[in-house]
Design an enzyme around this catalytic site. Structure first.
Site, mmCIF file in Angstrom:
data_model
loop_
_atom_site.group_PDB
_atom_site.id
_atom_site.type_symbol
_atom_site.label_atom_id
_atom_site.label_comp_id
_atom_site.label_asym_id
_atom_site.label_seq_id
_atom_site.Cartn_x
_atom_site.Cartn_y
_atom_site.Cartn_z
ATOM 1 N N GLU A 87 0.783 -1.227 0.000
ATOM 2 C CA GLU A 87 0.000 0.000 0.000
ATOM 3 C C GLU A 87 0.817 1.281 0.000
ATOM 4 O O GLU A 87 1.996 1.295 0.342
ATOM 5 C CB GLU A 87 -0.932 0.004 1.201
ATOM 6 N N CYS A 113 3.300 8.472 1.046
ATOM 7 C CA CYS A 113 4.032 7.466 1.811
ATOM 8 C C CYS A 113 4.066 6.181 0.975
ATOM 9 O O CYS A 113 3.017 5.658 0.611
ATOM 10 C CB CYS A 113 3.290 7.250 3.128
ATOM 11 N N CYS A 120 8.147 -7.567 5.457
ATOM 12 C CA CYS A 120 9.409 -7.023 5.990
ATOM 13 C C CYS A 120 10.115 -8.109 6.787
ATOM 14 O O CYS A 120 9.479 -8.913 7.451
ATOM 15 C CB CYS A 120 9.102 -5.829 6.891
ATOM 16 N N CYS A 124 9.744 -6.187 13.744
ATOM 17 C CA CYS A 124 9.510 -5.389 14.955
ATOM 18 C C CYS A 124 8.223 -5.847 15.654
ATOM 19 O O CYS A 124 7.224 -6.147 15.000
ATOM 20 C CB CYS A 124 9.419 -3.909 14.596
ATOM 21 N N CYS A 127 4.765 -3.968 14.972
ATOM 22 C CA CYS A 127 4.417 -3.615 13.592
ATOM 23 C C CYS A 127 3.610 -4.718 12.907
ATOM 24 O O CYS A 127 3.992 -5.879 12.915
ATOM 25 C CB CYS A 127 5.699 -3.343 12.810
ATOM 26 N N CYS A 344 1.537 1.615 8.317
ATOM 27 C CA CYS A 344 1.194 1.013 7.043
ATOM 28 C C CYS A 344 1.152 -0.498 7.210
ATOM 29 O O CYS A 344 1.928 -1.058 7.958
ATOM 30 C CB CYS A 344 2.240 1.355 5.990
HETATM 31 N N1 SAH Z 1 10.820 -0.013 7.951
HETATM 32 C C1 SAH Z 1 10.988 1.374 8.051
HETATM 33 C C2 SAH Z 1 9.947 2.158 7.315
HETATM 34 C C3 SAH Z 1 8.545 1.657 7.423
HETATM 35 S S1 SAH Z 1 7.775 1.629 9.018
HETATM 36 C C4 SAH Z 1 11.034 1.821 9.485
HETATM 37 O O1 SAH Z 1 10.702 1.038 10.350
HETATM 38 O O2 SAH Z 1 11.439 2.950 9.699
HETATM 39 C C5 SAH Z 1 7.197 3.264 9.182
HETATM 40 C C6 SAH Z 1 6.831 3.674 10.613
HETATM 41 O O3 SAH Z 1 5.624 3.047 11.056
HETATM 42 C C7 SAH Z 1 7.904 3.308 11.642
HETATM 43 O O4 SAH Z 1 8.378 4.451 12.311
HETATM 44 C C8 SAH Z 1 7.150 2.406 12.561
HETATM 45 O O5 SAH Z 1 7.620 2.509 13.826
HETATM 46 C C9 SAH Z 1 5.716 2.870 12.434
HETATM 47 N N2 SAH Z 1 4.754 1.908 12.972
HETATM 48 C C10 SAH Z 1 4.776 0.570 12.871
HETATM 49 N N3 SAH Z 1 3.754 0.017 13.564
HETATM 50 C C11 SAH Z 1 3.061 1.045 14.118
HETATM 51 C C12 SAH Z 1 1.891 1.123 14.943
HETATM 52 N N4 SAH Z 1 1.227 0.041 15.323
HETATM 53 N N5 SAH Z 1 1.461 2.354 15.318
HETATM 54 C C13 SAH Z 1 2.095 3.481 14.915
HETATM 55 N N6 SAH Z 1 3.205 3.459 14.135
HETATM 56 C C14 SAH Z 1 3.689 2.256 13.740
HETATM 57 FE FE1 SF4 Z 2 9.800 -3.538 9.114
HETATM 58 FE FE2 SF4 Z 2 7.674 -2.658 10.461
HETATM 59 FE FE3 SF4 Z 2 10.039 -2.789 11.660
HETATM 60 FE FE4 SF4 Z 2 9.643 -0.920 9.755
HETATM 61 S S1 SF4 Z 2 8.592 -1.052 11.711
HETATM 62 S S2 SF4 Z 2 11.422 -2.283 9.986
HETATM 63 S S3 SF4 Z 2 8.267 -2.085 8.389
HETATM 64 S S4 SF4 Z 2 8.873 -4.552 10.871
#
Ligand code: SAH
Ligand code: SF4
Length: 356
Positions: A87, A113, A120, A124, A127, A344
């Site tokens: 997306e 975005c 991925c 994390c 996420c 996202c």
């Molecule tokens: N992988 C890269 C870019 C994509 S993630 C990174 O991690 O920087 C983009 C952002 O979405 C990151 O800062 C991440 O912490 C945030 N994100 C992921 N899960 C989230 C959630 N449940 N609520 C709010 N932000 C979230």
């Molecule tokens: Fe990957 Fe989500 Fe961690 Fe960004 S926040 S590095 S998209 S697992």
């Protein structure tokens, strides 16, 4: 999967079509005239159109679903040629302003975005994208197509500049070659003409790749997803911290070439009772000492069964005030749409569930 013509910079396209001056015309049809097919390229000879059709796909993405949030942000779920979905989000950052006569005095500013991978590898804990694991890297053309399609779908004039943030699904620096290629295609003056300074790479902190990106000196902006100030907690939240700890990330940032007028953004996802205490804010101030940084606090956006909690507004404000009072520029990511888009992967999840 057929290669996309959006994969190529103008110079590369010149080596692929004969005679080479056709490349500029083709570029114009795609990025300025916004055509949907090769057949619409009126000044291109039939035989060249036929060979383009045979070798390339123009836009490798199909829109599978659109969701609009109350604040005007729009999330697009895309289907790739191999049926994988990912997306992109269109975020109006500032509403159009008009004077008393109704004349536009300030136009809406857009940020798009984009995703860089399907899924991925980083995993994390907070996420949603991580939950589905890693499927594959997006091609440069698939990254370019997200912006091209969103601009076209929303009638954003060709010459209107937009900002791009690589904050969708995936870890951009884990797909550095295709991401750098997309940055170059976006840069093309005869194409979308989106300069590197309007593009922000967000990374979970792959220090060696930050170094590599820095050495390329493209002029892109950097955002670091920090989220924790000590290694023990960061390891729990982001397993990548075992390979690249906080110190290595900070050192990589210090070496990264950045425009004097710009700052490195540090994203800090705030989770209630986990990393929202003032002791953490204090450590953050210390950690960022000597870096021209800006901290962006993000409300954790809960999803079904997520083990973390959304922070209170009061807690966020206190954290922010502490940073600002101690010389670290800090803002809270306000818009709800931005929250969802920062997370996202949530639209995709929803659709997968709906379709199940
Ligand atoms: N992988 C890269 C870019 C994509 S993630 C990174 O991690 O920087 C983009 C952002 O979405 C990151 O800062 C991440 O912490 C945030 N994100 C992921 N899960 C989230 C959630 N449940 N609520 C709010 N932000 C979230
Ligand atoms: Fe990957 Fe989500 Fe961690 Fe960004 S926040 S590095 S998209 S697992």
């Amino acid at each position: 999967m057929k290669p996309s013509i959006l994969d190529f910079t103008l110079e590369e396209l010149k080596t692929k079509v004969k005679p080479s001056f056709r490349a500029k015309q083709i570029y114009n049809w795609i990025y300025v005239q916004n055509v949907n097919s090769f057949a619409e390229m009126k000044n291109i000879p039939k035989d060249l159109i036929a060979s383009l059709e045979e070798e390339y796909i123009l836009n490798p993405l199909e829109i599978a679903r659109i969701e609009e949030s109350a604040d005007g942000s729009k999330k697009y779920l895309f289907r790739c040629q191999d049926e994988y979905t990912m997306e992109a989000v269109l975020l109006p950052m500032k509403k159009e302003e008009r004077n008393e006569e109704g004349k536009i005095t300030s136009e809406t500013k857009y940020t798009i975005c984009v995703s860089s991978q399907v899924g991925c590898k980083i995993g994390c804990a907070f996420c949603l994208t991580a939950k589905e694991g890693f499927k594959r890297n997006l091609t440069a053309g698939e990254i370019v197509a997200q912006v091209l399609t969103l601009k076209k779908e929303n009638n954003i004039a060709v010459n209107r500049r937009v900002n791009i943030v690589y904050m969708g699904m995936g870890e951009p620096l884990d797909n550095i070659n295709n991401v750098v290629q997309a940055i170059k295609v976006f840069n093309e003056e005869d194409g979308l003409a989106i300069g590197a300074r309007r593009q922000t790479i967000s990374t979970s902190g792959l220090s060696h790749q930050i170094k590599k990106l820095g050495e390329m000196d493209l002029g892109v902006l950097l955002a670091i997803s920090l989220h924790a100030v000590d290694d023990a907690l960061r390891e729990q939240l982001m397993p990548i911290n075992k390979a690249y700890n906080i110190e290595s990330v900070i050192n990589a940032v210090k070496d990264f070439p950045i425009d004097q007028r710009k700052r490195v953004m540090f994203e800090y996802l705030v989770m209630k009772d986990l990393n929202d205490d003032i002791a953490s804010a204090k450590k953050l101030v210390k950690l960022l000492h000597g870096i021209k940084a800006k901290v962006n606090l993000i409300y954790f956006n809960p999803y079904p069964n997520s083990p973390f909690k959304r922070p209170t507004r009061e807690g966020m404000e206190k954290f922010k005030d502490f940073l600002n009072d101690h010389g670290v520029l800090c803002t809270i990511r306000q818009s709800k749409g931005l929250d969802i888009s920062a997370a996202c992967g949530q639209l995709k999840e929803k659709t997968d569930n709906d379709l199940a």
